[in-house]
Write a protein that holds these residues in place. Structure first.
Motif, PDB file in Angstrom:
ATOM      1  N   LYS A  56       0.829  -1.212   0.000  1.00  0.00           N
ATOM      2  CA  LYS A  56       0.000   0.000   0.000  1.00  0.00           C
ATOM      3  C   LYS A  56       0.869   1.271   0.000  1.00  0.00           C
ATOM      4  N   THR A  57       1.815   1.298   0.924  1.00  0.00           N
ATOM      5  CA  THR A  57       2.666   2.491   1.014  1.00  0.00           C
ATOM      6  C   THR A  57       3.469   2.666  -0.277  1.00  0.00           C
ATOM      7  N   LEU A  58       3.973   1.563  -0.791  1.00  0.00           N
ATOM      8  CA  LEU A  58       4.723   1.647  -2.042  1.00  0.00           C
ATOM      9  C   LEU A  58       3.851   2.222  -3.163  1.00  0.00           C
ATOM     10  N   ILE A 134      -3.590   9.716   3.582  1.00  0.00           N
ATOM     11  CA  ILE A 134      -3.347   9.301   4.968  1.00  0.00           C
ATOM     12  C   ILE A 134      -3.042   7.814   4.979  1.00  0.00           C
ATOM     13  N   ASP A 135      -1.775   7.516   5.219  1.00  0.00           N
ATOM     14  CA  ASP A 135      -1.331   6.124   5.257  1.00  0.00           C
ATOM     15  C   ASP A 135      -1.568   5.595   6.671  1.00  0.00           C
ATOM     16  N   GLU A 136      -1.672   4.300   6.807  1.00  0.00           N
ATOM     17  CA  GLU A 136      -1.901   3.666   8.111  1.00  0.00           C
ATOM     18  C   GLU A 136      -3.173   4.205   8.763  1.00  0.00           C
ATOM     19  N   ALA A 137      -4.168   4.467   7.960  1.00  0.00           N
ATOM     20  CA  ALA A 137      -5.392   5.076   8.488  1.00  0.00           C
ATOM     21  C   ALA A 137      -6.192   4.113   9.365  1.00  0.00           C
TER      22      ALA A 137
HETATM   23 MG   LIG Z   1       2.315   0.827   4.796  1.00  0.00          MG
END
Ligand SMILES: [Mg+2]
Ligand SMILES: Nc1ncnc2c1ncn2[C@@H]1O[C@H](COP(=O)(O)OP(=O)(O)O)[C@@H](O)[C@H]1O
Length: 271
Positions: A56-58, A134-137
């Motif tokens: 996801k972050t990538l 917003i990552d890690e939401a």
């Molecule tokens: Mg991540």
């Protein structure tokens, strides 16, 4: 350490969100396309969920790479378990608002929303769309924060949204949002990343090795299958196993990495 031994230009299995290494499996490609669509077509909000370590972050960084800096102003935040009003403050700060009051008062959320709205309009006047990621939401615990995010999405002109909000998180996020109908109804686009199947895992490993400059076959086919088995098809785990086996193989001065070595590494790593 082991790069030279294996004839690599760099380490192939670093657990960092480096888009140069992006392997475009069907699901990654589709999710990236949907996120890009949400941003470019101003769909308001999108949500990407998936198990830990699936990319996801990538994908967030890959998306950033694709966006024209002249047209988009992006705030990329990782949820740090903030207090309700602190998330709005972080959004404002990441959008370039500097002189924010520190005092916590009742009106602060409204004030911050107003400041953010002005920033969105300024960006628009500069010819720029605003995107907040917003990552890690999934770490957002309070309904109040989700409510504030919903209020952000209320900022619209007659014919368009002033902001694109992208929420990334583990599968719980989807459940949380589904239980908040007013917010859920505003999320126009949803995508999901799952573990990779065997074929994708194999291609993923080969792709990362190729990007790292591999010129010979370092892993036997059986070893690659064993990495898939041992990782459950989760990229983050594949990277761990891949990195550890390159190191172990280098230590043992093996010519190639075989199934047995992978199994030993998987046992050592545990989990
Ligand atoms: Mg991540
Ligand atoms: N499609 C992909 N191509 C290349 N590497 C990937 C891919 N998906 C995940 N990875 C790698 O796996 C690691 C974990 O991915 P990450 O984006 O941090 O997962 P998540 O945010 O879903 O927990 C990253 O460091 C990244 O390098």
């Amino acid at each position: 350490m082991y790069e030279e031994y294996w004839g690599l230009k760099e380490k192939p299995f670093e657990n960092t969100p480096d888009p140069r290494f992006l392997y475009r499996s069907e699901q990654h490609e589709e999710a990236l396309m949907r996120l890009l669509y949400a941003v470019e077509e101003r769909k308001g909000a999108a949500m990407l969920t998936g198990v830990f370590g699936c990319g996801k972050t990538l994908l967030g960084y890959a998306l950033l790479d694709k966006l024209d800096k002249a047209k988009f102003r992006v705030a990329f935040l990782t949820n740090l378990q903030l207090e309700p009003v602190e998330l709005l403050r972080a959004i404002a700060y990441n959008l370039g608002v500097t002189d924010l009051p520190r005092k916590k008062t009742e009106v602060l959320a409204d004030f911050l929303l107003q400041v953010i709205k002005e920033t969105l309009i300024n960006n628009l006047n500069d010819g720029k769309d605003t995107v907040v990621i917003i990552d890690e939401a999934h770490g957002i615990e309070s309904r109040e924060i989700f409510e504030q995010l919903r209020l952000l999405l209320n900022f619209q002109l007659k014919d368009r949204f002033l902001l694109t909000l992208l929420l990334f998180g583990q599968p719980e996020l989807r459940t949380e949002v589904d239980n908040l109908k007013p917010l859920e109804q505003r999320i126009a686009i949803k995508c999901y990343l799952d573990r990779m199947g065997e074929e994708d895992s194999q291609n993923y490993i080969k792709h990362r090795l190729e990007v790292a400059g591999a010129e010979k076959e370092i892993f036997t086919e059986e070893a690659i299958k064993a990495i898939h088995e041992g990782s459950g098809g989760i990229p983050r785990r594949i990277n761990q196993i891949g990195d550890m086996s390159l190191l172990t193989g280098f230590g043992r001065k093996t010519e190639r990495i075989d199934e047995e070595l992978i199994q030993a590494v998987v046992k050592d790593i545990g989990g």
